[in-house]
Design a protein around this motif. Structure first.
Motif, PDB file in Angstrom:
ATOM      1  N   ASN B  40       0.891  -1.199   0.000  1.00 46.52           N
ATOM      2  CA  ASN B  40       0.000   0.000   0.000  1.00 46.52           C
ATOM      3  C   ASN B  40       0.906   1.220   0.000  1.00 46.52           C
ATOM      4  OD1 ASN B  40      -1.458  -2.156   0.582  1.00 46.52           O
ATOM      5  ND2 ASN B  40      -2.496  -1.370   2.384  1.00 46.52           N
ATOM      6  N   ARG B  41       0.967   1.778  -1.215  1.00 45.23           N
ATOM      7  CA  ARG B  41       1.821   2.982  -1.246  1.00 45.23           C
ATOM      8  C   ARG B  41       0.942   4.134  -1.743  1.00 45.23           C
ATOM      9  NH1 ARG B  41       4.033   6.085  -4.497  1.00 45.23           N
ATOM     10  NH2 ARG B  41       6.061   7.093  -4.275  1.00 45.23           N
ATOM     11  N   ARG B  42       0.352   4.904  -0.779  1.00 45.48           N
ATOM     12  CA  ARG B  42      -0.537   5.984  -1.236  1.00 45.48           C
ATOM     13  C   ARG B  42       0.258   7.272  -1.360  1.00 45.48           C
ATOM     14  NH1 ARG B  42      -3.146   3.927   2.799  1.00 45.48           N
ATOM     15  NH2 ARG B  42      -4.699   2.296   2.414  1.00 45.48           N
ATOM     16  N   PRO B  43      -0.002   8.000  -2.476  1.00 44.67           N
ATOM     17  CA  PRO B  43       0.730   9.274  -2.605  1.00 44.67           C
ATOM     18  C   PRO B  43       0.411  10.181  -1.408  1.00 44.67           C
ATOM     19  CG  PRO B  43      -1.118   9.135  -4.162  1.00 44.67           C
ATOM     20  CD  PRO B  43      -0.970   7.781  -3.546  1.00 44.67           C
ATOM     21  N   VAL B  48       5.005   3.590   3.860  1.00 42.55           N
ATOM     22  CA  VAL B  48       4.446   2.572   2.947  1.00 42.55           C
ATOM     23  C   VAL B  48       4.151   1.325   3.758  1.00 42.55           C
ATOM     24  CG1 VAL B  48       4.992   1.063   0.998  1.00 42.55           C
ATOM     25  CG2 VAL B  48       5.778   3.455   1.007  1.00 42.55           C
ATOM     26  N   PHE B  49       2.960   0.789   3.546  1.00 45.81           N
ATOM     27  CA  PHE B  49       2.583  -0.402   4.307  1.00 45.81           C
ATOM     28  C   PHE B  49       2.691  -1.634   3.395  1.00 45.81           C
ATOM     29  CE2 PHE B  49       0.988   1.286   8.272  1.00 45.81           C
ATOM     30  CZ  PHE B  49       0.830   2.623   7.958  1.00 45.81           C
ATOM     31  N   MET B  50       3.276  -2.705   3.901  1.00 42.35           N
ATOM     32  CA  MET B  50       3.347  -3.949   3.101  1.00 42.35           C
ATOM     33  C   MET B  50       2.905  -5.102   3.972  1.00 42.35           C
ATOM     34  SD  MET B  50       7.012  -3.743   1.200  1.00 42.35           S
ATOM     35  CE  MET B  50       7.846  -2.916   2.579  1.00 42.35           C
ATOM     36  N   THR B  64       6.155  -1.806   7.785  1.00 43.50           N
ATOM     37  CA  THR B  64       6.062  -0.402   7.374  1.00 43.50           C
ATOM     38  C   THR B  64       7.471   0.095   7.081  1.00 43.50           C
ATOM     39  OG1 THR B  64       6.391   0.250   9.658  1.00 43.50           O
ATOM     40  CG2 THR B  64       4.107   0.027   8.912  1.00 43.50           C
ATOM     41  N   CYS B  65       7.582   1.025   6.152  1.00 46.01           N
ATOM     42  CA  CYS B  65       8.890   1.641   5.921  1.00 46.01           C
ATOM     43  C   CYS B  65       8.675   3.011   5.323  1.00 46.01           C
ATOM     44  CB  CYS B  65       9.727   0.791   4.981  1.00 46.01           C
ATOM     45  SG  CYS B  65       9.139   0.846   3.299  1.00 46.01           S
ATOM     46  N   SER B  66       9.735   3.786   5.368  1.00 43.33           N
ATOM     47  CA  SER B  66       9.580   5.156   4.873  1.00 43.33           C
ATOM     48  C   SER B  66       9.504   5.126   3.366  1.00 43.33           C
ATOM     49  CB  SER B  66      10.809   5.972   5.284  1.00 43.33           C
ATOM     50  OG  SER B  66      11.909   5.504   4.508  1.00 43.33           O
ATOM     51  N   ARG B  67       8.773   6.055   2.824  1.00 40.11           N
ATOM     52  CA  ARG B  67       8.573   6.050   1.370  1.00 40.11           C
ATOM     53  C   ARG B  67       9.895   6.206   0.644  1.00 40.11           C
ATOM     54  NH1 ARG B  67       5.693   9.914  -2.104  1.00 40.11           N
ATOM     55  NH2 ARG B  67       5.835  11.342  -0.346  1.00 40.11           N
ATOM     56  N   THR B  68      10.784   7.063   1.230  1.00 35.64           N
ATOM     57  CA  THR B  68      12.066   7.295   0.518  1.00 35.64           C
ATOM     58  C   THR B  68      12.830   5.970   0.397  1.00 35.64           C
ATOM     59  OG1 THR B  68      12.888   7.828   2.696  1.00 35.64           O
ATOM     60  CG2 THR B  68      12.380   9.691   1.254  1.00 35.64           C
ATOM     61  N   LEU B  69      12.762   5.195   1.495  1.00 31.14           N
ATOM     62  CA  LEU B  69      13.484   3.907   1.447  1.00 31.14           C
ATOM     63  C   LEU B  69      12.858   3.031   0.358  1.00 31.14           C
ATOM     64  CD1 LEU B  69      15.332   1.643   2.520  1.00 31.14           C
ATOM     65  CD2 LEU B  69      13.539   1.070   4.167  1.00 31.14           C
TER      66      LEU B  69
END
Lengths: 72, 414
Positions: B40-43, B48-50, B64-69
């Motif tokens: 789940n990567r919502r703008p 980001v949730f996986m 969960t992880c940071s979007r940049t990563l």
């Protein structure tokens, strides 16, 4: 239909007849047989040749018949 | 640090939450391996949730992880990809949710993936699932061909078209299944087992077009491998292209390099078979004909031998022999006769020379009495006596009248 069936039961097999025929011809050509013997040999030779020919004709008929039925 | 609580003095939610958070923290950062089930990567959201699913068990956890990563990852994380994350479990007290906060995500490299596949292969091989003696031969002419493939996929078309071209009368039982992604392995298993239960199906083809190692991962799925090993119907694995070698290839009874190749393996080319049969029949006939011709030639040769063909040669030989003997006999006889004739001639001449005939011819005659004795003197001859006179050419019978003695000088003795 096959000629073989008409021959009397004691007819020698094709190979036997052929072998004896070769032997008859060999002895006739070797000579040294009495007139009586060579006549008898010659008659035997003729009979054997007829037997062989009958076998071969029979075989040929059966082969042609098989091919005929096949190609109808 | 156990908490002292009791019915009378229960702990407030926040205290329990903090306690849980504390315990959770005690796990610390761990490297976790799993398969990305959902992303789940919502703008606009920085996190980001996986969902990370266990490779074997049906257990998953939120990561969960940071979007940049996440965005920085190369190759990017896609659903179905296997990854290894370095994460610290974190308990989000507000909503009481637990998730792994990933600080580092590593794609499970192809090498790693393959290595893991290799380990799994060795494990299953050790169990004898790939044993050669388990391989069942394919039926030469299958009643119905079971096909497990993705709906209206290229693989399906390849198998159906090629099989029908080779043998128009082939019948298919197609069981559709996802040939990629999460559900693939399970659906293929279900499809294979359904076809296996169908008695009409004589062979099952699992066909899929080419794809990356990840795409073909479901076809190395342990559960699928065990299911295929268990089915009774022969299985043909036609996954990907020639180089692809998912574990399904090893457990299947026959490995086809491509779906088209699978069609060729399960269905005989009727036209080819027909040609083969005709060819064989022609060769058989040719052989018999050749044998007949050879024997006939042999017999003709024998019959044409002079001894048989022309018995007269035998008799001629003897006739010649007899003729020769006869001629010789005649010749010798002739000689003998000639000699005899000469001899006779000689004797006759001598006889004739000695014979009185010549004398008779000179006019003399010989007197013989009735008894045939020669009369040489008148003495002894009486009158009226029957006498015969032998002259040169015959005899004269006469009767004597008288006899007269004459005195002659004595002639020399003859």
């Amino acid at each position: 239909m096959p000629k073989k069936a008409e021959q009397p039961a004691d007819t020698p097999s094709y190979e036997a007849a052929r072998e004896e025929l070769i032997d008859v011809v060999r002895r006739l050509e070797a000579g040294g047989t009495t007139l009586e013997e060579s006549l008898a040999l010659w008659e035997r030779g003729e009979a054997l040749a007829k037997i062989c020919q009958d076998w071969l004709d029979g075989a040929r008929q059966r082969l042609d018949a098989a091919i005929e039925t096949e190609d109808e | 640090m156990a908490m002292e609580t009791s019915l009378e003095s229960p702990a407030p939610v926040r205290q329990v939450a903090n306690a849980i958070a504390g315990w959770v923290d005690r796990l610390g950062a761990v490297w976790v391996e799993g398969q990305v089930a959902q992303v789940n990567r919502r703008p606009g959201m920085s996190t980001v949730f996986m969902t990370l699913r266990d490779a074997v068990a049906d257990i998953s956890v939120t990561v969960t992880c940071s979007r940049t990563l996440f965005d920085g990852l190369n190759p990017p994380v896609v659903e179905g990809a296997s990854i290894v994350v370095h994460a610290k479990p974190s308990y989000y007290a507000n909503r009481g949710t637990l998730s792994l906060y990933a600080r580092d995500i590593r794609m499970v490299g192809l090498g790693e993936l393959l290595a893991r596949l290799e380990r799994r292969r060795q494990l299953l091989a050790a169990e004898g699932l790939f044993a050669r003696e388990l391989k069942r031969p394919l039926p030469f002419l299958p009643g119905t061909v079971g096909l497990v493939t993705a709906p209206n996929s290229a693989a399906e078309r390849d198998v159906l078209e090629n099989a029908r071209r080779r043998w128009p009368a082939v019948t298919f039982e197609v069981a559709y299944a996802a040939m990629q992604g999460q559900r693939s392995a399970a659906e293929v298993i279900e499809a294979v087992e359904r076809l296996d239960r169908n008695p009409a199906v004589d062979v099952i083809v699992v066909a899929r077009g080419g794809g990356s190692v990840e795409d073909l991962l479901p076809f190395s799925d342990e559960a699928l491998i065990r299911a295929v090993a268990a089915v009774r119907t022969p299985v043909v694995s036609a996954i990907g292209h020639e180089p692809d070698q998912p574990l399904l290839d090893l457990v299947a009874d026959v490995r086809a390099s491509t779906p088209t190749d699978a069609a060729k393996l399960v269905v005989p080319d009727v036209a080819e078979e027909q040609r083969g049969v005709t060819h064989a029949r022609d060769r058989v006939r040719g052989a018999v004909r050749a044998w007949l011709a050879r024997e006939q030639a042999g017999l003709d040769a024998l019959r044409s031998r002079p001894a048989l063909a022309d018995p007269r040669t035998l008799l001629d030989a003897r006739l010649d022999e007899v003729a020769q003997l006869r001629d010789r006999a005649r010749r010798t006889l002739g000689h003998a006769l000639d000699r005899a004739a000469d001899d006779i001639g000689h004797h006759r001449a001598r006889a004739r020379a000695l014979s009185p005939l010549a004398t008779l011819q000179r006019g003399y005659a010989v007197l013989q009495d009735a008894d045939g004795h020669v009369v040489t003197s008148v003495a002894g001859v009486a009158a009226e006596q029957q006498i015969s006179v032998r002259v040169a050419d015959g005899r004269i019978h006469a009767t004597t009248t008288t006899t007269e003695t004459l005195e002659e000088t004595h002639a020399e003795e003859g």
